[in-house]
Design an enzyme around this catalytic site. Structure first.
Site, PDB file in Angstrom:
ATOM      1  N   VAL A   1       0.852  -1.200   0.000  1.00 23.13           N
ATOM      2  CA  VAL A   1       0.000   0.000   0.000  1.00 23.13           C
ATOM      3  C   VAL A   1       0.881   1.240   0.000  1.00 23.13           C
ATOM      4  O   VAL A   1       1.718   1.423   0.897  1.00 23.13           O
ATOM      5  CB  VAL A   1      -0.936   0.031   1.238  1.00 23.13           C
ATOM      6  CG1 VAL A   1      -1.831   1.271   1.191  1.00 23.13           C
ATOM      7  CG2 VAL A   1      -1.785  -1.225   1.313  1.00 23.13           C
TER       8      VAL A   1
ATOM      9  N   LYS B   1      -5.842  -1.918  -2.457  1.00 21.26           N
ATOM     10  CA  LYS B   1      -5.080  -1.261  -1.377  1.00 21.26           C
ATOM     11  C   LYS B   1      -6.031  -0.780  -0.272  1.00 21.26           C
ATOM     12  O   LYS B   1      -5.706  -0.831   0.919  1.00 21.26           O
ATOM     13  CB  LYS B   1      -4.285  -0.088  -1.950  1.00 21.26           C
ATOM     14  CG  LYS B   1      -3.122  -0.552  -2.830  1.00 21.26           C
ATOM     15  CD  LYS B   1      -2.564   0.577  -3.652  1.00 21.26           C
ATOM     16  CE  LYS B   1      -1.382   0.131  -4.496  1.00 21.26           C
ATOM     17  NZ  LYS B   1      -1.005   1.096  -5.531  1.00 21.26           N
TER      18      LYS B   1
END
Ligand code: NAP
Ligand code: HSE
Length: 446
Positions: free
Chosen positions: A143, A216
Site C-alpha cells: 500500500v 489497497k
C-alpha cells in the site's frame, strides 16, 4: 551508534550471521531492492549482513542489473532452499505467487511481498499460516509504495480511534490526472508515460479502472479499522469502485475553474452504526485541501483519528526505488526481530478482522456534468426533476459543446448518494437526455 551498542547487537546475532534472501521476480521493484541490498550498507549495519543468494525470473536471457550467476528460472528452488531464511515475492499475480508464498511459510521462511492483489484476496489465510509457522509475513510495500502507512496505522497511531482514511493510493492514476491537468497531456499519452516510468501494473486497466486502489483500500480497511472487506464483492459493484476512465480534459478544466482538482481517492470510513463506508472514486478536491497538492506518482493518505486529529502521510507511491524502500524496510524488520531475539512479529498480530458490513450511504456535494440534446425544454426539464427529487443546486452552468449538445455542469448541495443516483436514473429517462458524463463527490477543505 556507539561501538558498545554495535558490539551488543553483533553479540546477539545468531549463527549464521548472514541472512540469506531469495527473491522471486527480477523486475522493477526487485532490481531496486537488489541494488539497495548489494550496495552501500553504511546507513544501516544490518544491511551488510543480508545477502541475496538467488533471484527467480521468467526469462534468463533478459539483460538486467542483477548478476547472472544468482538468477534462476525455477522459483520453487528458492522456497525449498533450506539455506534461505527470507523469501521476497515480487513477481505479481495471485495464483502462482500464493502457492509459492504458502510453501515458503510452511518451510519456515519469513516472507515479504509487495503484492496487493494477493494480500487483499488471501492476506488473512497467509497471516494465519505465518502465525502457525512462527514466521513473519509482511507487506508494507503493498500500500502506497514508499510511505510507511501500515506500520504507522497499527503502531504509531495505535492509541487512536481511527474514523476515516482517504488515500491517493494509485500512482499511475495520479500521474495521469496530473499530466492531463498541468501539462494538457491526453489520457492515452499520460498512461503510456506512466507505463514507461514503471508505475503501471502489467495490466494497466487494474490502475485506471480503480481495481488497484480498491485492493489497497481493502488492506487499509483491515489495518486501520479491523474490517475485513470482500474484494470480489466491491470489485463487482460499479457504485463502489470507479476508476478514472470517464475523466475527460473538459472535467479537469471545469474543476479548475471551480477551484478544484480531480483526484482518485480510496475512502474507508467507520460509520456510527459500525458499518464501513468503502469506495474508490474520482473526487473534485478543493485546491486548499492538502490532498489537492499531491501530484504525479506521489501518494498520500489523509487520516482522521481521535485524539490525534487529522494527519496526512505523503510520499512516492510507485516506482522501483520507493517500493523497494518499503520492501527492504520489511526485510530489516525481520532481521532485527531475529537478531534481537525478540519473538518474530507476524503481520497477523495486526489482529483478526471482523467481516465488514458495507454502507453505500455517502453524504456529499456532487459535481455533475450532463449532456442533453439542445432543445428548448431540456434545461428546464432537468432542473425541474432535480427540484422534484429535493436536490438543490449550489451552482449551475450551461454551454453548447462542439457537437451542438447542451452541457450542464452542476454542483449540488450536500445530498445522499442514493438520493442523487435515483434522481439521475429518472433524468436519464428523458427523451432528449444524452448522458451523465460524470457524477463525482466533492472534497472541500474544512
Ligand atoms: P515487473 O517489473 O513486471 O517484475 C516482475 C518480475 O517477476 C519479472 O522479473 C518477471 O520475470 C518475474 N516473474 C513473473 N512471473 C514469474 C514466474 N512465474 N517465475 C519467475 N519469475 C517470474 O513487476 P514489478 O513492477 O516489479 O512489481 C512486482 C510486484 O510489486 C507486483 O506485485 C506489483 O503489484 C508490486 N508493486 C509494484 C510497484 C511498482 O511501482 N512497480 C509498486 C508497489 C507494488 P522476467 O523479468 O523474466 O519477465
Ligand atoms: N501500479 C501501482 C500504482 C504501483 O500505480 O500505484 C504501486 O502499487
Amino acid at each position: 551508534m556507539t561501538s558498545l551498542q554495535e558490539r551488543k547487537i553483533t553479540k546477539n546475532l545468531p549463527s549464521p550471521q548472514r541472512f540469506k534472501v531469495g527473491m522471486i521476480g527480477g523486475g522493477t521493484v526487485s532490481s531496486s531492492a537488489y541494488a539497495i541490498l548489494s550496495g552501500d550498507s553504511s546507513g544501516n549495519h544490518l544491511l551488510s549482513r543480508i545477502e541475496v543468494v538467488s533471484v527467480a525470473v521468467r526469462d534468463l536471457k533478459k539483460i538486467r542489473l542483477i548478476p547472472q550467476d544468482i538468477l534462476t528460472d525455477n522459483p520453487d528452488s528458492i522456497v525449498d532452499d533450506p539455506n534461505i531464511e527470507i523469501v521476497v515475492e515480487l513477481m505479481g499475480g495471485t495464483e502462482k505467487a500464493r502457492e509459492l508464498i504458502e510453501r515458503a511459510l510452511r518451510n519456515g521462511k519469513h516472507v515479504i511481498t509487495a503484492n496487493k492483489s494477493l494480500v487483499a484476496r488471501h492476506g488473512n489465510e497467509l497471516d494465519a499460516l505465518a502465525a502457525r509457522a512462527g514466521v513473519s509475513f509482511k507487506y508494507e510495500a503493498a500500500v502506497a509504495g514508499g510511505i510507511p502507512i501500515l506500520r504507522t496505522l497499527k503502531t504509531s497511531l495505535g492509541a487512536n480511534k481511527l474514523r476515516k482514511t482517504m488515500g491517493i493510493v494509485n500512482g499511475t492514476c495520479n500521474y495521469i490526472v496530473t499530466q492531463m491537468s498541468d501539462h494538457q497531456m491526453s489520457f492515452t499519452d499520460a498512461l503510456a508515460k506512466a507505463q514507461e516510468l514503471g508505475f503501471a501494473e502489467a495490466d494497466p486497466t487494474f490502475d485506471v479502472g480503480g481495481r488497484d486502489a480498491a485492493e489497497k483500500n481493502v488492506i487499509l480497511s483491515k489495518v486501520a479499522f479491523g474490517k475485513d472487506v470482500d474484494v470480489s464483492q466491491v470489485l463487482a459493484d460499479p457504485e463502489l469502485v470507479k476508476g478514472i476512465t470517464s475523466i475527460e480534459s473538459r472535467d479537469i478544466e471545469c474543476a479548475r475553474k471551480l477551484g478544484f482538482t480531480i483526484k482518485l481517492l480510496a475512502v474507508s470510513e467507520i460509520k456510527p452504526d459500525g458499518k464501513l463506508l468503502f469506495f474508490v472514486s474520482p473526487h473534485l478536491v478543493e485546491n486548499k485541501h492538502p490532498l489537492a497538492a499531491v501530484k504525479d506518482a506521489y501518494n498520500a493518505i489523509f487520516i482522521e483519528g481521535d485524539p490525534v486529529g487529522d494527519l496526512m502521510l505523503y510520499g512516492k507511491g510507485a516506482g522501483g526505488g520507493p517500493t523497494a524502500s518499503a520492501v527492504v524496510g520489511d526485510i530489516l524488520n525481520v532481521v532485527e526481530g531475529i537478531s534481537s531475539g525478540v519473538p518474530v512479529i507476524s503481520a497477523s498480530t495486526l489482529g483478526s478482522a471482523e467481516f465488514a458490513t458495507l454502507s453505500k450511504e455517502m453524504h456529499s456535494k456532487f459535481y455533475l456534468r450532463l449532456l442533453t440534446q439542445n432543445c428548448p425544454t431540456a434545461f428546464g426539464g432537468i432542473m425541474w426533476l432535480f427540484g422534484e427529487a429535493n436536490i438543490a443546486p449550489e451552482m449551475v452552468q450551461q454551454s453548447i459543446t462542439d457537437r451542438g449538445l447542451l452541457e450542464i455542469v452542476i454542483i449540488t448541495e450536500a445530498v445522499s448518494s442514493q438520493k442523487l443516483h435515483n434522481a439521475l436514473r429518472i433524468i436519464s429517462g428523458l427523451p432528449y437526455f444524452e448522458k451523465t458524463v460524470n457524477a463525482l463527490p466533492l472534497l472541500e477543505a474544512s
